[in-house]
Design a protein around this motif. Structure first.
Motif, PDB file in Angstrom:
ATOM      1  N   GLY A 176      -3.075  12.068   7.622  1.00  0.00           N
ATOM      2  CA  GLY A 176      -3.518  11.921   9.007  1.00  0.00           C
ATOM      3  C   GLY A 176      -3.032  10.704   9.743  1.00  0.00           C
ATOM      4  N   GLY A 177      -1.962  10.057   9.271  1.00  0.00           N
ATOM      5  CA  GLY A 177      -1.503   8.827   9.908  1.00  0.00           C
ATOM      6  C   GLY A 177      -0.157   8.982  10.601  1.00  0.00           C
ATOM      7  N   PHE A 178       0.194   7.936  11.368  1.00  0.00           N
ATOM      8  CA  PHE A 178       1.460   7.891  12.096  1.00  0.00           C
ATOM      9  C   PHE A 178       1.809   6.425  12.361  1.00  0.00           C
ATOM     10  CE2 PHE A 178       4.244   7.996  15.758  1.00  0.00           C
ATOM     11  CZ  PHE A 178       5.057   9.087  15.482  1.00  0.00           C
ATOM     12  N   PRO A 179       3.082   6.049  12.287  1.00  0.00           N
ATOM     13  CA  PRO A 179       4.284   6.852  12.022  1.00  0.00           C
ATOM     14  C   PRO A 179       4.488   7.107  10.532  1.00  0.00           C
ATOM     15  CG  PRO A 179       4.888   4.579  12.399  1.00  0.00           C
ATOM     16  CD  PRO A 179       3.405   4.647  12.611  1.00  0.00           C
ATOM     17  N   LYS A 180       5.676   7.621  10.184  1.00  0.00           N
ATOM     18  CA  LYS A 180       5.998   7.933   8.795  1.00  0.00           C
ATOM     19  C   LYS A 180       5.821   6.687   7.940  1.00  0.00           C
ATOM     20  CE  LYS A 180       9.640  10.086   6.006  1.00  0.00           C
ATOM     21  NZ  LYS A 180      11.002  10.678   6.043  1.00  0.00           N
ATOM     22  N   PRO A 181       5.016   6.776   6.885  1.00  0.00           N
ATOM     23  CA  PRO A 181       4.660   5.568   6.133  1.00  0.00           C
ATOM     24  C   PRO A 181       5.589   5.300   4.952  1.00  0.00           C
ATOM     25  CG  PRO A 181       3.353   7.369   5.348  1.00  0.00           C
ATOM     26  CD  PRO A 181       4.280   7.949   6.407  1.00  0.00           C
ATOM     27  N   ARG A 182       5.404   4.145   4.373  1.00  0.00           N
ATOM     28  CA  ARG A 182       6.016   3.787   3.096  1.00  0.00           C
ATOM     29  C   ARG A 182       4.897   3.680   2.077  1.00  0.00           C
ATOM     30  NH1 ARG A 182       7.019  -1.816   1.107  1.00  0.00           N
ATOM     31  NH2 ARG A 182       8.280  -1.660  -0.784  1.00  0.00           N
ATOM     32  N   ILE A 183       5.074   4.301   0.913  1.00  0.00           N
ATOM     33  CA  ILE A 183       4.052   4.261  -0.126  1.00  0.00           C
ATOM     34  C   ILE A 183       4.669   3.687  -1.392  1.00  0.00           C
ATOM     35  CG2 ILE A 183       4.506   6.643  -0.854  1.00  0.00           C
ATOM     36  CD1 ILE A 183       1.513   6.907  -1.468  1.00  0.00           C
ATOM     37  N   TYR A 184       3.946   2.770  -2.035  1.00  0.00           N
ATOM     38  CA  TYR A 184       4.443   2.150  -3.264  1.00  0.00           C
ATOM     39  C   TYR A 184       3.257   1.708  -4.115  1.00  0.00           C
ATOM     40  CZ  TYR A 184       3.559  -2.234  -0.735  1.00  0.00           C
ATOM     41  OH  TYR A 184       2.971  -3.250  -0.019  1.00  0.00           O
ATOM     42  N   GLY A 185       3.541   1.381  -5.380  1.00  0.00           N
ATOM     43  CA  GLY A 185       2.478   0.996  -6.302  1.00  0.00           C
ATOM     44  C   GLY A 185       2.735  -0.355  -6.926  1.00  0.00           C
ATOM     45  N   VAL A 186       1.667  -0.933  -7.476  1.00  0.00           N
ATOM     46  CA  VAL A 186       1.749  -2.211  -8.190  1.00  0.00           C
ATOM     47  C   VAL A 186       0.985  -2.073  -9.494  1.00  0.00           C
ATOM     48  CG1 VAL A 186       1.090  -4.637  -8.186  1.00  0.00           C
ATOM     49  CG2 VAL A 186       2.027  -3.614  -6.110  1.00  0.00           C
ATOM     50  N   LEU A 187       1.660  -2.341 -10.621  1.00  0.00           N
ATOM     51  CA  LEU A 187       1.045  -2.310 -11.946  1.00  0.00           C
ATOM     52  C   LEU A 187       0.926  -3.737 -12.454  1.00  0.00           C
ATOM     53  CD1 LEU A 187       2.928   0.678 -13.633  1.00  0.00           C
ATOM     54  CD2 LEU A 187       0.514   0.612 -12.996  1.00  0.00           C
ATOM     55  N   ASN A 188      -0.310  -4.242 -12.504  1.00  0.00           N
ATOM     56  CA  ASN A 188      -0.530  -5.623 -12.963  1.00  0.00           C
ATOM     57  C   ASN A 188       0.415  -6.599 -12.269  1.00  0.00           C
ATOM     58  OD1 ASN A 188      -2.567  -4.765 -14.594  1.00  0.00           O
ATOM     59  ND2 ASN A 188      -1.506  -5.133 -16.529  1.00  0.00           N
ATOM     60  N   ASN A 189       0.427  -6.521 -10.918  1.00  0.00           N
ATOM     61  CA  ASN A 189       1.207  -7.426 -10.061  1.00  0.00           C
ATOM     62  C   ASN A 189       2.715  -7.181 -10.118  1.00  0.00           C
ATOM     63  OD1 ASN A 189      -1.163  -8.799  -9.260  1.00  0.00           O
ATOM     64  ND2 ASN A 189      -1.077 -10.075 -11.103  1.00  0.00           N
ATOM     65  N   VAL A 190       3.138  -6.082 -10.712  1.00  0.00           N
ATOM     66  CA  VAL A 190       4.561  -5.733 -10.743  1.00  0.00           C
ATOM     67  C   VAL A 190       4.759  -4.479  -9.894  1.00  0.00           C
ATOM     68  CG1 VAL A 190       6.520  -5.078 -12.171  1.00  0.00           C
ATOM     69  CG2 VAL A 190       4.857  -6.748 -13.023  1.00  0.00           C
ATOM     70  N   SER A 191       5.620  -4.571  -8.877  1.00  0.00           N
ATOM     71  CA  SER A 191       5.843  -3.447  -7.969  1.00  0.00           C
ATOM     72  C   SER A 191       6.598  -2.327  -8.669  1.00  0.00           C
ATOM     73  CB  SER A 191       6.617  -3.924  -6.737  1.00  0.00           C
ATOM     74  OG  SER A 191       6.830  -2.861  -5.835  1.00  0.00           O
ATOM     75  N   VAL A 192       6.176  -1.083  -8.398  1.00  0.00           N
ATOM     76  CA  VAL A 192       6.839   0.085  -8.979  1.00  0.00           C
ATOM     77  C   VAL A 192       7.144   1.084  -7.861  1.00  0.00           C
ATOM     78  CG1 VAL A 192       5.852  -0.114 -11.280  1.00  0.00           C
ATOM     79  CG2 VAL A 192       4.605   1.122  -9.516  1.00  0.00           C
ATOM     80  N   VAL A 193       8.201   1.855  -8.060  1.00  0.00           N
ATOM     81  CA  VAL A 193       8.614   2.864  -7.084  1.00  0.00           C
ATOM     82  C   VAL A 193       7.944   4.187  -7.416  1.00  0.00           C
ATOM     83  CG1 VAL A 193      10.575   4.111  -6.103  1.00  0.00           C
ATOM     84  CG2 VAL A 193      10.817   1.704  -6.734  1.00  0.00           C
ATOM     85  N   LEU A 194       7.386   4.840  -6.398  1.00  0.00           N
ATOM     86  CA  LEU A 194       6.743   6.130  -6.580  1.00  0.00           C
ATOM     87  C   LEU A 194       7.662   7.244  -6.076  1.00  0.00           C
ATOM     88  CD1 LEU A 194       3.128   5.312  -5.300  1.00  0.00           C
ATOM     89  CD2 LEU A 194       4.062   5.033  -7.596  1.00  0.00           C
ATOM     90  N   ASN A 195       7.581   8.387  -6.724  1.00  0.00           N
ATOM     91  CA  ASN A 195       8.289   9.577  -6.241  1.00  0.00           C
ATOM     92  C   ASN A 195       7.511  10.119  -5.050  1.00  0.00           C
ATOM     93  OD1 ASN A 195       9.925  11.779  -5.963  1.00  0.00           O
ATOM     94  ND2 ASN A 195       9.078  12.894  -7.704  1.00  0.00           N
ATOM     95  N   THR A 196       8.046   9.997  -3.839  1.00  0.00           N
ATOM     96  CA  THR A 196       7.287  10.209  -2.604  1.00  0.00           C
ATOM     97  C   THR A 196       7.658  11.512  -1.916  1.00  0.00           C
ATOM     98  OG1 THR A 196       7.251   7.809  -2.309  1.00  0.00           O
ATOM     99  CG2 THR A 196       6.604   9.155  -0.426  1.00  0.00           C
ATOM    100  N   THR A 197       6.633  12.195  -1.394  1.00  0.00           N
ATOM    101  CA  THR A 197       6.829  13.378  -0.553  1.00  0.00           C
ATOM    102  C   THR A 197       6.002  13.209   0.721  1.00  0.00           C
ATOM    103  OG1 THR A 197       5.018  14.554  -1.675  1.00  0.00           O
ATOM    104  CG2 THR A 197       7.255  14.921  -2.496  1.00  0.00           C
TER     105      THR A 197
END
Length: 317
Positions: A176-197
């Motif tokens: 329900g949001g706008f504009p097109k977002p960026r989504i990502y994760g953090v595992l114990n303070n380490v950034s990880v890339v998510l497979n996004t749709t």
């Protein structure tokens, strides 16, 4: 009504048409030369777009012509001589012009309202050096519209587990949001890339977003999902715990072992049954024979021998 810069009545004389051409030229020139201002709003709120000109306290709107346009071609609101002469159908009952600082107020902001706007102000008062109407300003302002995403929802599904590790699929979603977002994760303070749709009906419609991550967890770990859009960030955290149950595989005995064990057990049970049935009889028969032989021995001892009696009789003769 759609025009390059200004709407005008068809009955205007040629002189005013020529003047309007100059206004359009200046309008485009100023729009390209000046730095664009920025306004931001969220869907459903109100926003004020500042104009480049403020009417002096000694004057009134009757001395001016004011145009607010969007995307260069669409006139949102227009005033001339102190009266409203045009209002775009999509903005009816949603716009208001401040009669002094000429700010354009938009109420109930929609995603479709985003885009470049321009305030164009003309003076209707003529002077010796500037006969007729003349352009005072035409400064652009860009409106950015955002819609809040829902709080990210994190789900996990365990696909395999052992004593050493737990395999799982982690999904983070928001809608329900706008504009097109960026989504990502953090595992114990380490950034990880998510497979996004992403899902959206169009580039000017709200978005649904989902991020997926496959993990092999060897110990408890904290996972945080971030959804970032424009200058806003939403986040949710979840502890991904390693499964505590250890699955130890035990091999079943082979068919031959089971068969042999069954035969031994059955044989042992039969032996016990036969022993319980026949041993007491055998013992009793032996006891009875022994008893008979003992009784015969007693009888022989109690009866005197016949030979002794004959001998006595002969001696008496």
């Amino acid at each position: 009504m759609k025009m390059g810069c200004l709407p005008v009545p068809a009955s205007w004389p040629l002189k005013r048409w020529l003047g309007l051409g100059l206004v359009v030229f200046h309008c485009i020139t100023l729009g390209c030369a000046q730095e664009k201002k920025v306004a931001k709003s969220k869907v459903g709120e109100k926003v004020g777009l500042p104009c480049c000109y403020k009417i002096p306290n000694s004057e009134s709107l009757q001395n001016y012509r004011v145009y607010w346009q969007v995307n260069v071609t669409d006139v949102v609101l227009a005033y001339s001589g102190g009266e409203k002469i045009h209002e775009h159908s999509r903005y009816v009952n949603r716009t208001k012009l401040d009669l002094k600082n000429l700010t354009l107020w938009i109420y109930g902001v929609e995603i479709l309202d985003r885009g470049p706007y321009q305030c164009i102000v003309q003076s209707l008062q003529s002077s010796p050096d500037k006969p007729g109407s003349h352009l005072l300003c035409g400064e652009p302002v860009t409106l950015f519209v955002t819609a809040d995403f829902s709080e990210p929802n994190i789900e996990r599904k365990i696909t395999a587990s052992s004593c050493e590790s737990t395999e799982m699929v982690v999904r983070c979603s928001s809608h329900g949001g706008f504009p097109k977002p960026r989504i990502y994760g953090v595992l114990n303070n380490v950034s990880v890339v998510l497979n996004t749709t992403w899902e959206s009906e169009s580039s000017l419609s709200p978005y649904n977003v989902t991020g997926t991550l496959w993990l092999n967890v060897t110990k408890d770990i904290n996972f945080t999902c971030f959804v970032e859009y424009d200058d806003f960030v939403m986040s949710t955290s979840l502890l991904l715990a390693k499964a505590n149950d250890c699955i130890i595989s035990t091999a079943l005995p082979s068919y031959n072992v089971i068969t042999a064990s069954s035969i031994i057990i059955i044989t042992f049970l039969l032996a016990i049954i036969l022993a319980a049935k026949y041993l007491p009889r055998h013992a009793c028969s032996r006891c009875s024979k022994n008893q008979e032989s003992a009784d015969e021995d007693v009888k022989e001892i109690m009866n005197p021998p016949k030979s002794s009696k004959v001998t006595c009789e002969m001696s008496s003769l």
